[in-house]
Write a protein that holds these residues in place. Structure first.
Motif, PDB file in Angstrom:
ATOM      1  N   GLN A   1       0.817  -1.219   0.000  1.00  0.00           N
ATOM      2  CA  GLN A   1       0.000   0.000   0.000  1.00  0.00           C
ATOM      3  C   GLN A   1       0.852   1.272   0.000  1.00  0.00           C
ATOM      4  O   GLN A   1       0.469   2.279  -0.580  1.00  0.00           O
ATOM      5  CB  GLN A   1      -0.941  -0.003   1.211  1.00  0.00           C
TER       6      GLN A   1
ATOM      7  N   SER B   1      -5.402   0.161  -4.116  1.00  0.00           N
ATOM      8  CA  SER B   1      -4.192   0.011  -3.302  1.00  0.00           C
ATOM      9  C   SER B   1      -4.077  -1.390  -2.707  1.00  0.00           C
ATOM     10  O   SER B   1      -3.066  -1.720  -2.086  1.00  0.00           O
ATOM     11  CB  SER B   1      -4.169   1.047  -2.173  1.00  0.00           C
ATOM     12  N   ASN B   2      -5.117  -2.225  -2.887  1.00  0.00           N
ATOM     13  CA  ASN B   2      -5.052  -3.608  -2.409  1.00  0.00           C
ATOM     14  C   ASN B   2      -5.942  -4.480  -3.292  1.00  0.00           C
ATOM     15  O   ASN B   2      -6.719  -3.979  -4.122  1.00  0.00           O
ATOM     16  CB  ASN B   2      -5.476  -3.715  -0.937  1.00  0.00           C
TER      17      ASN B   2
END
Length: 236
Positions: A54, A78-79
């Motif tokens: 992240q 981000s994930n």
């Protein structure tokens, strides 16, 4: 099949770059490596692995072509959970916002038009219902039948005007009073200039033709008064 690209943080450490590549590696629309495999490979915990990714690398996913500007639409996560939730889109954010603003402007224009029409109708209705002001003041003086003291007025009461009355300074008024059968008096004040252009004084002092015409006016009003006296109504 996903079309994607990894966005690395500027100055990322090589070890973190390799972790991010394995984390975001996709084949046939599926992530190649599991979180457990990557964590074991680099000797980090699951939580530490997520934090490293992240902070150092996001992944952008192709989700469609804008139907307005024809530009490709990419969205970033981000994930992996966020990445899997990205859906196909037919409009980019810029065009979507422009369309939303255009719609809001149309709604506002329509509402503004409605308000203007309502205001115009209200003004027109107000104009139809509005009674123009009068220059004649008329009311009745009711005799005070409950007088118990000498200083109390002979006549007292209240009255309500049915319309605005304009009384101007410097204007000569013809006044008259008619006593009714119950002892009350009907009064009227009317600008002399609305009858004849003359100076205000006792009607007997009005010269020639004007004086006779004013007397005739009183005679006419007295006739009206006699007809309405039975109902104790104002003569005009």
């Amino acid at each position: 099949m996903y079309k994607f690209r990894i966005n690395f943080k500027e100055g990322i450490e090589e070890n973190y770059r390799l972790i991010a590549i394995d984390y975001w590696k996709i084949e046939e629309s599926r992530f190649v490596h599991t979180i457990v495999e990557i964590a074991q490979k680099y000797g980090v915990s699951h939580m530490a692995l997520t934090g490293i990714v992240q902070r150092n690398a996001t992944c952008s996913k192709f989700v469609g072509v804008c139907s307005i500007c024809q530009e490709e639409i990419w969205q970033t996560a981000s994930n992996r959970t966020s990445f899997n939730s990205l859906k196909k889109k037919s409009q980019c954010e810029e065009c979507r916002e422009l369309e939303r603003q255009k719609w809001l402007d149309q709604v506002e224009a329509r509402n503004r038009g409605l308000r203007q029409r309502e205001t115009k109708q209200q003004l027109q209705q107000k104009g139809l219902n509005q009674i123009p002001p009068s220059t004649t003041l008329k009311f009745s003086l009711a005799r005070n039948t409950n007088k118990t003291k000498p200083k109390q007025p002979e006549y007292s009461g209240t009255f309500v005007l049915k319309q605005d009355v304009v009384i101007k300074a410097g204007v000569k008024y013809l006044y008259g009073g008619w006593e009714l059968t119950d002892g009350s008096i009907n009064l009227q004040f009317k600008p002399v200039e609305e009858i004849f252009p003359t100076q205000q004084r006792d009607i007997r002092e009005e010269p020639g033709f004007i004086g006779r015409q004013v007397e005739q006016l009183y005679n006419d009003l007295m006739t009206i008064n006699e007809e309405r006296d039975k109902n104790d109504e104002p003569p005009f």
